[in-house]
Every structure is written in C-alpha cells, then in structure tokens.
Design a protein around this motif. Structure first.
Motif, mmCIF file in Angstrom:
data_model
loop_
_atom_site.group_PDB
_atom_site.id
_atom_site.type_symbol
_atom_site.label_atom_id
_atom_site.label_comp_id
_atom_site.label_asym_id
_atom_site.label_seq_id
_atom_site.Cartn_x
_atom_site.Cartn_y
_atom_site.Cartn_z
ATOM 1 N N ARG A 29 0.866 -1.181 0.000
ATOM 2 C CA ARG A 29 0.000 0.000 0.000
ATOM 3 C C ARG A 29 0.902 1.229 0.000
ATOM 4 N NH1 ARG A 29 -1.608 2.344 5.034
ATOM 5 N NH2 ARG A 29 -1.182 0.314 5.919
ATOM 6 N N VAL A 30 0.599 2.202 -0.875
ATOM 7 C CA VAL A 30 1.383 3.431 -0.963
ATOM 8 C C VAL A 30 0.449 4.616 -0.745
ATOM 9 C CG1 VAL A 30 2.872 4.827 -2.438
ATOM 10 C CG2 VAL A 30 2.937 2.342 -2.632
ATOM 11 N N GLN A 31 0.799 5.461 0.248
ATOM 12 C CA GLN A 31 0.006 6.651 0.554
ATOM 13 C C GLN A 31 0.929 7.786 0.959
ATOM 14 O OE1 GLN A 31 -2.568 4.754 3.628
ATOM 15 N NE2 GLN A 31 -4.153 5.994 2.662
ATOM 16 N N GLY A 32 0.672 8.957 0.413
ATOM 17 C CA GLY A 32 1.364 10.152 0.856
ATOM 18 C C GLY A 32 0.573 10.785 1.993
ATOM 19 N N PRO A 33 1.062 11.895 2.561
ATOM 20 C CA PRO A 33 0.359 12.513 3.686
ATOM 21 C C PRO A 33 -1.036 13.024 3.327
ATOM 22 C CG PRO A 33 2.282 13.816 3.027
ATOM 23 C CD PRO A 33 2.306 12.570 2.236
ATOM 24 N N ILE A 34 -1.207 13.607 2.153
ATOM 25 C CA ILE A 34 -2.535 14.096 1.749
ATOM 26 C C ILE A 34 -3.465 12.919 1.500
ATOM 27 C CG2 ILE A 34 -3.808 15.350 -0.046
ATOM 28 C CD1 ILE A 34 -1.340 17.170 -0.297
ATOM 29 N N ALA A 35 -2.957 11.882 0.846
ATOM 30 C CA ALA A 35 -3.768 10.687 0.580
ATOM 31 C C ALA A 35 -4.179 10.004 1.883
ATOM 32 C CB ALA A 35 -2.997 9.719 -0.305
ATOM 33 N N GLY A 69 -5.356 5.815 -1.631
ATOM 34 C CA GLY A 69 -3.965 5.453 -1.902
ATOM 35 C C GLY A 69 -3.877 4.405 -2.991
ATOM 36 N N ASP A 70 -2.683 3.868 -3.187
ATOM 37 C CA ASP A 70 -2.426 2.880 -4.233
ATOM 38 C C ASP A 70 -2.237 1.508 -3.613
ATOM 39 O OD1 ASP A 70 -2.300 5.169 -5.747
ATOM 40 O OD2 ASP A 70 -0.136 5.094 -6.051
ATOM 41 N N ILE A 71 -2.697 0.481 -4.319
ATOM 42 C CA ILE A 71 -2.454 -0.909 -3.957
ATOM 43 C C ILE A 71 -1.619 -1.509 -5.076
ATOM 44 C CG2 ILE A 71 -3.512 -3.183 -3.609
ATOM 45 C CD1 ILE A 71 -4.135 -1.388 -1.291
ATOM 46 N N ILE A 72 -0.484 -2.109 -4.707
ATOM 47 C CA ILE A 72 0.417 -2.716 -5.688
ATOM 48 C C ILE A 72 0.560 -4.197 -5.339
ATOM 49 C CG2 ILE A 72 2.732 -2.704 -6.677
ATOM 50 C CD1 ILE A 72 2.813 0.313 -5.792
ATOM 51 N N ILE A 73 0.230 -5.056 -6.288
ATOM 52 C CA ILE A 73 0.313 -6.508 -6.109
ATOM 53 C C ILE A 73 1.392 -7.021 -7.052
ATOM 54 C CG2 ILE A 73 -0.930 -8.699 -6.275
ATOM 55 C CD1 ILE A 73 -3.526 -7.054 -5.869
ATOM 56 N N ASN A 114 -9.967 3.834 0.902
ATOM 57 C CA ASN A 114 -9.657 2.958 2.031
ATOM 58 C C ASN A 114 -8.670 1.838 1.682
ATOM 59 O OD1 ASN A 114 -11.503 4.372 3.733
ATOM 60 N ND2 ASN A 114 -13.152 3.326 2.652
ATOM 61 N N PRO A 115 -7.463 2.182 1.264
ATOM 62 C CA PRO A 115 -6.506 1.141 0.872
ATOM 63 C C PRO A 115 -6.077 0.243 2.033
ATOM 64 C CG PRO A 115 -5.421 3.266 0.950
ATOM 65 C CD PRO A 115 -6.887 3.515 1.139
ATOM 66 N N GLU A 116 -6.181 0.754 3.282
ATOM 67 C CA GLU A 116 -5.815 -0.080 4.432
ATOM 68 C C GLU A 116 -6.725 -1.296 4.509
ATOM 69 O OE1 GLU A 116 -7.122 3.096 5.057
ATOM 70 O OE2 GLU A 116 -5.284 4.240 5.193
ATOM 71 N N ASN A 117 -8.037 -1.067 4.365
ATOM 72 C CA ASN A 117 -9.007 -2.162 4.437
ATOM 73 C C ASN A 117 -8.811 -3.140 3.285
ATOM 74 O OD1 ASN A 117 -10.003 -0.675 6.546
ATOM 75 N ND2 ASN A 117 -11.790 0.060 5.453
ATOM 76 N N ILE A 118 -8.545 -2.617 2.101
ATOM 77 C CA ILE A 118 -8.352 -3.468 0.926
ATOM 78 C C ILE A 118 -7.099 -4.321 1.106
ATOM 79 C CG2 ILE A 118 -7.851 -3.464 -1.540
ATOM 80 C CD1 ILE A 118 -9.595 -0.870 -1.657
ATOM 81 N N GLU A 119 -6.026 -3.699 1.598
ATOM 82 C CA GLU A 119 -4.775 -4.438 1.817
ATOM 83 C C GLU A 119 -4.983 -5.566 2.827
ATOM 84 O OE1 GLU A 119 -0.164 -3.416 2.921
ATOM 85 O OE2 GLU A 119 -1.752 -2.364 3.999
ATOM 86 N N GLU A 120 -5.664 -5.271 3.940
ATOM 87 C CA GLU A 120 -5.930 -6.294 4.956
ATOM 88 C C GLU A 120 -6.784 -7.426 4.399
ATOM 89 O OE1 GLU A 120 -7.602 -4.567 8.483
ATOM 90 O OE2 GLU A 120 -5.980 -3.111 8.647
#
Length: 124
Positions: free
Chosen positions: A79-85, A91-95, A110-116
């Motif tokens: 998961r990639v997120q900057g401070p504004i994101a 954010g971005d999800i990279i697989i 909500n990239p945190e939830n998707i990553e989990e």
C-alpha cells in the motif's frame, strides 16, 4: 471486488485551486471540469478486479487489454500513501507476482481495508 480510482482525489485538487477561484473564476471552473472528466475517464479506462481466486487488471476503452493471475502466484501486496492521501483516506495498492508482473490500482478508497482483506484472502 473492483478497485477503481476514488473520487476523493478531487478534494485536494479543489482545495488547492481555491485561490484561483478568487483571481480567475472561469479558469477555476475549467480546471475543476477538466479534472472531473479526467478522473471519470480514468475510472473506466483502468481498474483491478478480484473474483474468486483470480486477479484481473483491465485497461482500455476501445481496445481492452486484460492481464490475469491466480492468488497462488502473488508474492507481495503493498500500500502506498502520501500525507494528503492518508488524510483523505485514498492510496495505491500494488500486487506483485512471483513471475515479476505488477498489478496496480491507483487512488482507491480505504486502501488499508483493501490491503488487509487481500492479505487475509491470500494468507500472506
């Protein structure tokens, strides 16, 4: 589950463009319209789809390109997120796969939830 660009991306664009509203209201309207159209076209153009045991990345409007892989071939999820994101919760999800292929979903909500959820499904 389809992972598409989030419309939340527009919030910082609008906030940082507010000074332009005071100086040039017509340019502000043009700028915001341009970004809304760009984001909506990008949402249709490219997205990641997760169905059952398969991950698909679809690109294109007229000529559609589909890249597929199975969950067994996935080596990492990032998961990639900057401070504004992080503040606006996108954010971005990279697989990445064992074969070196990269599947990327940019600016998803909500990239945190998707990553989990993905790590839970893949048992990483």
């Amino acid at each position: 589950m389809k992972l598409r660009i989030s419309r939340k991306v527009l919030i910082p664009i609008v906030l940082f463009s507010l000074p332009v509203l005071i100086i040039q209201p017509i340019f502000f309207i043009f700028l915001i319209t341009f970004f809304v159209i760009f984001i909506e076209v990008y949402r249709v153009y490219k997205y990641l789809e997760i169905e059952g045991e398969e991950i698909k990345e679809k690109k294109g409007i007229f000529k559609i390109e589909i890249k597929r892989t199975n969950f067994q071939k996935v080596s990492s999820i990032k998961r990639v997120q900057g401070p504004i994101a992080r503040f606006f919760k996108y954010g971005d999800i990279i697989i990445k796969t064992l074969e070196g292929e990269v599947f990327e979903a940019k600016y998803v909500s909500n990239p945190e939830n998707i990553e989990e959820e993905l790590k839970e499904r893949l048992k990483l």
